[in-house]
Design a protein around this motif. Structure first.
Motif, PDB file in Angstrom:
ATOM      1  N   ILE A  32       9.693  36.449 -18.656  1.00  0.00           N
ATOM      2  CA  ILE A  32       9.909  37.147 -17.518  1.00  0.00           C
ATOM      3  C   ILE A  32      11.533  37.490 -17.820  1.00  0.00           C
ATOM      4  O   ILE A  32      12.173  36.886 -18.383  1.00  0.00           O
ATOM      5  CB  ILE A  32       9.753  36.170 -16.180  1.00  0.00           C
ATOM      6  CG1 ILE A  32       9.947  37.007 -15.099  1.00  0.00           C
ATOM      7  CG2 ILE A  32      10.707  35.113 -16.401  1.00  0.00           C
ATOM      8  CD1 ILE A  32       9.550  36.355 -13.834  1.00  0.00           C
ATOM      9  N   LEU A  33      11.611  38.782 -17.411  1.00  0.00           N
ATOM     10  CA  LEU A  33      12.814  39.434 -17.694  1.00  0.00           C
ATOM     11  C   LEU A  33      13.862  38.976 -16.711  1.00  0.00           C
ATOM     12  O   LEU A  33      13.764  39.147 -15.419  1.00  0.00           O
ATOM     13  CB  LEU A  33      12.966  40.964 -17.707  1.00  0.00           C
ATOM     14  CG  LEU A  33      11.967  41.501 -19.052  1.00  0.00           C
ATOM     15  CD1 LEU A  33      11.929  43.186 -18.778  1.00  0.00           C
ATOM     16  CD2 LEU A  33      12.561  41.060 -20.208  1.00  0.00           C
ATOM     17  N   MET A  64      15.333  47.470 -22.223  1.00  0.00           N
ATOM     18  CA  MET A  64      14.262  48.257 -22.892  1.00  0.00           C
ATOM     19  C   MET A  64      13.346  47.337 -24.015  1.00  0.00           C
ATOM     20  O   MET A  64      13.683  46.780 -24.638  1.00  0.00           O
ATOM     21  CB  MET A  64      14.964  49.268 -23.833  1.00  0.00           C
ATOM     22  CG  MET A  64      16.009  50.284 -23.054  1.00  0.00           C
ATOM     23  SD  MET A  64      14.931  51.491 -22.026  1.00  0.00           S
ATOM     24  CE  MET A  64      14.141  52.535 -23.531  1.00  0.00           C
ATOM     25  N   ILE A  65      12.014  47.371 -23.836  1.00  0.00           N
ATOM     26  CA  ILE A  65      11.004  46.855 -24.685  1.00  0.00           C
ATOM     27  C   ILE A  65      10.207  48.110 -25.191  1.00  0.00           C
ATOM     28  O   ILE A  65       9.613  48.451 -24.439  1.00  0.00           O
ATOM     29  CB  ILE A  65      10.240  45.923 -23.912  1.00  0.00           C
ATOM     30  CG1 ILE A  65      11.204  44.832 -23.365  1.00  0.00           C
ATOM     31  CG2 ILE A  65       9.156  45.078 -24.677  1.00  0.00           C
ATOM     32  CD1 ILE A  65      10.705  43.442 -22.588  1.00  0.00           C
ATOM     33  N   VAL A  92       5.105  39.450 -25.627  1.00  0.00           N
ATOM     34  CA  VAL A  92       5.742  40.187 -26.627  1.00  0.00           C
ATOM     35  C   VAL A  92       5.819  39.049 -27.791  1.00  0.00           C
ATOM     36  O   VAL A  92       5.508  37.864 -27.702  1.00  0.00           O
ATOM     37  CB  VAL A  92       7.260  40.511 -26.236  1.00  0.00           C
ATOM     38  CG1 VAL A  92       7.408  41.448 -25.103  1.00  0.00           C
ATOM     39  CG2 VAL A  92       7.968  39.025 -25.813  1.00  0.00           C
ATOM     40  N   ASP A  93       6.205  39.680 -29.074  1.00  0.00           N
ATOM     41  CA  ASP A  93       5.943  38.781 -30.176  1.00  0.00           C
ATOM     42  C   ASP A  93       7.079  37.887 -30.176  1.00  0.00           C
ATOM     43  O   ASP A  93       8.083  38.070 -29.200  1.00  0.00           O
ATOM     44  CB  ASP A  93       6.250  39.873 -31.248  1.00  0.00           C
ATOM     45  CG  ASP A  93       7.331  40.539 -31.454  1.00  0.00           C
ATOM     46  OD1 ASP A  93       8.412  39.793 -32.133  1.00  0.00           O
ATOM     47  OD2 ASP A  93       7.554  41.594 -31.019  1.00  0.00           O
ATOM     48  N   ASP A  94       7.037  36.866 -31.055  1.00  0.00           N
ATOM     49  CA  ASP A  94       7.816  35.607 -30.957  1.00  0.00           C
ATOM     50  C   ASP A  94       9.381  35.893 -31.214  1.00  0.00           C
ATOM     51  O   ASP A  94      10.179  35.623 -30.345  1.00  0.00           O
ATOM     52  CB  ASP A  94       7.333  34.638 -31.694  1.00  0.00           C
ATOM     53  CG  ASP A  94       6.349  33.572 -31.403  1.00  0.00           C
ATOM     54  OD1 ASP A  94       5.846  33.799 -30.413  1.00  0.00           O
ATOM     55  OD2 ASP A  94       5.659  32.814 -32.392  1.00  0.00           O
ATOM     56  N   ASP A  96      12.192  35.456 -28.664  1.00  0.00           N
ATOM     57  CA  ASP A  96      13.462  34.632 -28.843  1.00  0.00           C
ATOM     58  C   ASP A  96      14.574  35.393 -28.844  1.00  0.00           C
ATOM     59  O   ASP A  96      15.597  34.730 -28.323  1.00  0.00           O
ATOM     60  CB  ASP A  96      13.087  34.185 -30.495  1.00  0.00           C
ATOM     61  CG  ASP A  96      11.647  32.806 -30.437  1.00  0.00           C
ATOM     62  OD1 ASP A  96      11.331  32.507 -29.401  1.00  0.00           O
ATOM     63  OD2 ASP A  96      11.362  32.706 -31.693  1.00  0.00           O
ATOM     64  N   THR A  97      14.661  36.449 -29.361  1.00  0.00           N
ATOM     65  CA  THR A  97      15.910  37.330 -29.194  1.00  0.00           C
ATOM     66  C   THR A  97      16.450  37.632 -27.715  1.00  0.00           C
ATOM     67  O   THR A  97      17.704  37.214 -27.379  1.00  0.00           O
ATOM     68  CB  THR A  97      15.714  38.708 -29.794  1.00  0.00           C
ATOM     69  OG1 THR A  97      15.447  38.447 -31.365  1.00  0.00           O
ATOM     70  CG2 THR A  97      17.007  39.541 -29.640  1.00  0.00           C
ATOM     71  N   LEU A  98      15.356  37.904 -26.798  1.00  0.00           N
ATOM     72  CA  LEU A  98      15.536  38.275 -25.505  1.00  0.00           C
ATOM     73  C   LEU A  98      16.107  36.796 -24.841  1.00  0.00           C
ATOM     74  O   LEU A  98      17.130  36.867 -24.109  1.00  0.00           O
ATOM     75  CB  LEU A  98      14.372  38.871 -24.703  1.00  0.00           C
ATOM     76  CG  LEU A  98      14.170  40.097 -25.191  1.00  0.00           C
ATOM     77  CD1 LEU A  98      12.891  40.690 -24.736  1.00  0.00           C
ATOM     78  CD2 LEU A  98      15.373  41.232 -24.671  1.00  0.00           C
ATOM     79  N   ILE A  99      15.362  35.619 -25.075  1.00  0.00           N
ATOM     80  CA  ILE A  99      15.932  34.561 -24.439  1.00  0.00           C
ATOM     81  C   ILE A  99      17.277  33.882 -24.978  1.00  0.00           C
ATOM     82  O   ILE A  99      18.155  33.399 -24.135  1.00  0.00           O
ATOM     83  CB  ILE A  99      14.871  33.348 -24.695  1.00  0.00           C
ATOM     84  CG1 ILE A  99      13.596  33.788 -24.240  1.00  0.00           C
ATOM     85  CG2 ILE A  99      15.141  32.104 -24.617  1.00  0.00           C
ATOM     86  CD1 ILE A  99      12.196  32.971 -24.413  1.00  0.00           C
TER      87      ILE A  99
END
Length: 101
Positions: free
Chosen positions: A6-7, A12-13, A26-28, A32-35
């Motif tokens: 959840i954003l 941008m995705i 989304v892929d792992d 992981d990067t967004l988190i």
């Protein structure tokens, strides 16, 4: 593999704009990067992680550091607000997982 996130901020995705509170699979690596940057949280069925992240986002860096110290969370090299929030959330998840086992 994929993760449901959840954003916490508009990002941008895959070249498309996404709104706050939008749920994505989304892929792992992307997740992981967004988190890690405090832009998303793993989407839980009860959405507690996202709610906690939104509450942490309201706090100042000084308040976040005090919270981490009070809970004995090692911030290591986390210095930016998003990094600190990510570390606090991961520590809470780990503590919850330990209690569940």
């Amino acid at each position: 593999m994929a993760k449901t996130i959840i954003l916490l901020r508009a990002v941008m995705i895959a070249g498309e704009g996404s709104e706050i509170d939008a749920v994505h699979v989304v892929d792992d690596d992307t997740a992981d990067t967004l988190i890690r940057h405090g832009l998303a949280a793993v989407h839980d069925r009860d959405d507690q992680t996202a709610e906690a992240a939104r509450e942490l986002e309201k706090m100042t860096v000084t308040e976040l550091k005090a919270l981490a110290e009070a809970k004995a969370i090692d911030l290591a090299s986390a210095s930016k607000k998003a990094e600190i929030i990510a570390v606090i959330i991961e520590a809470a998840r780990a503590a919850f997982a330990d209690q569940a086992t």
